[in-house]
Design a protein around this motif. Sequence first.
Motif, PDB file in Angstrom:
ATOM      1  N   MET A 155     -33.371  10.338  -5.067  1.00 35.16           N
ATOM      2  CA  MET A 155     -33.281  10.125  -3.634  1.00 35.16           C
ATOM      3  C   MET A 155     -34.102  11.198  -2.935  1.00 35.16           C
ATOM      4  N   SER A 156     -34.985  10.778  -2.064  1.00 34.65           N
ATOM      5  CA  SER A 156     -35.813  11.737  -1.342  1.00 34.65           C
ATOM      6  C   SER A 156     -34.978  12.459  -0.286  1.00 34.65           C
ATOM      7  N   HIS A 157     -35.495  13.588   0.133  1.00 29.74           N
ATOM      8  CA  HIS A 157     -34.875  14.399   1.182  1.00 29.74           C
ATOM      9  C   HIS A 157     -34.557  13.547   2.405  1.00 29.74           C
ATOM     10  N   LYS A 158     -35.521  12.753   2.841  1.00 30.25           N
ATOM     11  CA  LYS A 158     -35.338  11.970   4.054  1.00 30.25           C
ATOM     12  C   LYS A 158     -34.406  10.776   3.850  1.00 30.25           C
ATOM     13  N   GLU A 159     -34.416  10.179   2.671  1.00 29.00           N
ATOM     14  CA  GLU A 159     -33.466   9.100   2.395  1.00 29.00           C
ATOM     15  C   GLU A 159     -32.039   9.584   2.612  1.00 29.00           C
ATOM     16  N   VAL A 160     -31.734  10.763   2.086  1.00 27.63           N
ATOM     17  CA  VAL A 160     -30.374  11.292   2.205  1.00 27.63           C
ATOM     18  C   VAL A 160     -30.045  11.591   3.663  1.00 27.63           C
ATOM     19  N   GLU A 161     -30.983  12.153   4.404  1.00 24.47           N
ATOM     20  CA  GLU A 161     -30.714  12.493   5.801  1.00 24.47           C
ATOM     21  C   GLU A 161     -30.502  11.237   6.647  1.00 24.47           C
ATOM     22  N   ILE A 162     -31.302  10.203   6.387  1.00 27.15           N
ATOM     23  CA  ILE A 162     -31.124   8.949   7.121  1.00 27.15           C
ATOM     24  C   ILE A 162     -29.767   8.340   6.801  1.00 27.15           C
ATOM     25  N   LEU A 163     -29.421   8.296   5.508  1.00 30.51           N
ATOM     26  CA  LEU A 163     -28.139   7.726   5.111  1.00 30.51           C
ATOM     27  C   LEU A 163     -26.990   8.535   5.686  1.00 30.51           C
ATOM     28  N   HIS A 164     -27.129   9.854   5.711  1.00 33.69           N
ATOM     29  CA  HIS A 164     -26.072  10.703   6.266  1.00 33.69           C
ATOM     30  C   HIS A 164     -25.850  10.394   7.743  1.00 33.69           C
ATOM     31  N   TYR A 165     -26.929  10.196   8.485  1.00 33.44           N
ATOM     32  CA  TYR A 165     -26.786   9.896   9.912  1.00 33.44           C
ATOM     33  C   TYR A 165     -26.163   8.515  10.110  1.00 33.44           C
ATOM     34  N   LEU A 166     -26.580   7.542   9.301  1.00 32.57           N
ATOM     35  CA  LEU A 166     -25.975   6.208   9.393  1.00 32.57           C
ATOM     36  C   LEU A 166     -24.493   6.264   9.049  1.00 32.57           C
ATOM     37  N   TRP A 167     -24.139   7.063   8.027  1.00 32.48           N
ATOM     38  CA  TRP A 167     -22.738   7.197   7.638  1.00 32.48           C
ATOM     39  C   TRP A 167     -21.916   7.825   8.756  1.00 32.48           C
ATOM     40  N   ASP A 168     -22.436   8.880   9.368  1.00 30.61           N
ATOM     41  CA  ASP A 168     -21.719   9.531  10.466  1.00 30.61           C
ATOM     42  C   ASP A 168     -21.500   8.580  11.645  1.00 30.61           C
ATOM     43  N   ASN A 169     -22.364   7.574  11.745  1.00 24.79           N
ATOM     44  CA  ASN A 169     -22.264   6.612  12.856  1.00 24.79           C
ATOM     45  C   ASN A 169     -21.959   5.207  12.334  1.00 24.79           C
ATOM     46  N   ARG A 170     -21.216   5.140  11.205  1.00 23.43           N
ATOM     47  CA  ARG A 170     -20.934   3.850  10.585  1.00 23.43           C
ATOM     48  C   ARG A 170     -20.192   2.930  11.550  1.00 23.43           C
ATOM     49  N   ASN A 171     -20.478   1.651  11.387  1.00 23.84           N
ATOM     50  CA  ASN A 171     -19.936   0.584  12.234  1.00 23.84           C
ATOM     51  C   ASN A 171     -20.444   0.637  13.666  1.00 23.84           C
ATOM     52  N   LYS A 172     -21.458   1.466  13.886  1.00 23.67           N
ATOM     53  CA  LYS A 172     -22.127   1.518  15.185  1.00 23.67           C
ATOM     54  C   LYS A 172     -23.599   1.157  14.991  1.00 23.67           C
ATOM     55  N   THR A 173     -24.186   0.565  16.000  1.00 23.96           N
ATOM     56  CA  THR A 173     -25.618   0.289  15.945  1.00 23.96           C
ATOM     57  C   THR A 173     -26.393   1.560  16.231  1.00 23.96           C
ATOM     58  N   VAL A 174     -27.298   1.901  15.315  1.00 20.21           N
ATOM     59  CA  VAL A 174     -28.150   3.084  15.455  1.00 20.21           C
ATOM     60  C   VAL A 174     -29.580   2.603  15.656  1.00 20.21           C
ATOM     61  N   SER A 175     -30.183   3.001  16.748  1.00 22.22           N
ATOM     62  CA  SER A 175     -31.547   2.555  17.021  1.00 22.22           C
ATOM     63  C   SER A 175     -32.552   3.315  16.166  1.00 22.22           C
ATOM     64  N   ARG A 176     -33.712   2.730  16.014  1.00 19.49           N
ATOM     65  CA  ARG A 176     -34.787   3.427  15.307  1.00 19.49           C
ATOM     66  C   ARG A 176     -35.141   4.724  16.026  1.00 19.49           C
ATOM     67  N   ASP A 177     -35.105   4.691  17.346  1.00 19.56           N
ATOM     68  CA  ASP A 177     -35.400   5.903  18.119  1.00 19.56           C
ATOM     69  C   ASP A 177     -34.392   7.009  17.819  1.00 19.56           C
ATOM     70  N   ASP A 178     -33.104   6.634  17.653  1.00 11.33           N
ATOM     71  CA  ASP A 178     -32.084   7.626  17.300  1.00 11.33           C
ATOM     72  C   ASP A 178     -32.418   8.277  15.966  1.00 11.33           C
ATOM     73  N   LEU A 179     -32.788   7.459  14.987  1.00 10.77           N
ATOM     74  CA  LEU A 179     -33.113   7.991  13.665  1.00 10.77           C
ATOM     75  C   LEU A 179     -34.346   8.884  13.711  1.00 10.77           C
ATOM     76  N   LEU A 180     -35.353   8.443  14.442  1.00  9.83           N
ATOM     77  CA  LEU A 180     -36.558   9.257  14.574  1.00  9.83           C
ATOM     78  C   LEU A 180     -36.241  10.589  15.231  1.00  9.83           C
ATOM     79  N   ASP A 181     -35.380  10.560  16.226  1.00  7.09           N
ATOM     80  CA  ASP A 181     -35.030  11.772  16.954  1.00  7.09           C
ATOM     81  C   ASP A 181     -34.216  12.722  16.095  1.00  7.09           C
TER      82      ASP A 181
END
Length: 229
Positions: A155-181
Motif C-alpha cells: 500500500m502506498s503512502h497516499k493510498e493509506v492516507e486517502i483510506l484513513h480520511y475516508l474511514w474517518d468520514n465513513r458513511n458521509k460523502t467526501v468530495s474530491r476537493d476534500d481529499l485533495l485538500d
Amino acid sequence: MNPILIVEDEPSMLMGLKDNLEFESYQVDTADDGELGLKKILENQYSLVLLDVMLPNISGFDICKKARAQGVKTPIILLTAKGEEIDKVLGLELGADDYITKPFSLRELLARIRAVLRRTQDISSPKQSEKLHIGRLSIDFNSYVGEVEDKEVKMSHKEVEILHYLWDNRNKTVSRDDLLDKVWGMEYQPTSRTIDNFVLKLRQKIEDDPNHAKIILTVHGVGYKLVNS
C-alpha cells in the motif's frame, strides 16, 4: 524538529537551498547524488525531504518509490524542471507529497515546506493503533500495513492516507476537493483524476468485486463514500 534532507546534484542549487533553509532556522542535511540520498532516507529520521527528480544513476522517482516500499513515511517534495502533468501525476502516485517546478522562488518553496509539514503532522496524529477491517482489507493506520487474507499487501503512502480520511468520514460523502485538500493541500493539488486512480487501487484491495463496488461508493459528480457495516 528533525533535519530537512536535500538531495540535489547541482552544487550551486544544493548550497543555495541549504543556506536559505538554515537562514530560516531549519536544520539541514544534504546528499549530492541519488544513491547517497536514498541511503540517508532509509537510515535516518527527517522532517521532510527535498528530492530532485533528474539525478544521475537513480532518479528521484525511483528513490521515492523505493523509500515508500521500505515503509518510509517522511514527507517528500519533488524538485523538477519538468512541467508536464504526466510527470507530476507519476511523482504523486509514487508517494510524493508535493512537487515544485524549477525555477521557483524562495518564498514559494518555504510556503510548500510549511504546508506539507503542517498537513502531514495533522494527518499522522492521532491514528488508531489497532487493525481495522474494511471489506477484505485489514489495515493498521499507524504502521501503514495492510493485509488481505492474512497476507501483507503493498500500500502506498497516499493510498493509506486517502483510506484513513475516508474511514474517518465513513458513511458521509467526501468530495474530491476534500481529499485533495486534506491529503495534498488544495493550493498545490494534483488533478482529480489522480484521486480516481488511487480509489481504483484501493477497491482492488477492499472489494470482493472491484467493478461493482459496495464499500467505496462513487457519488457521481461529487466524490466518494465509504460504507462499512
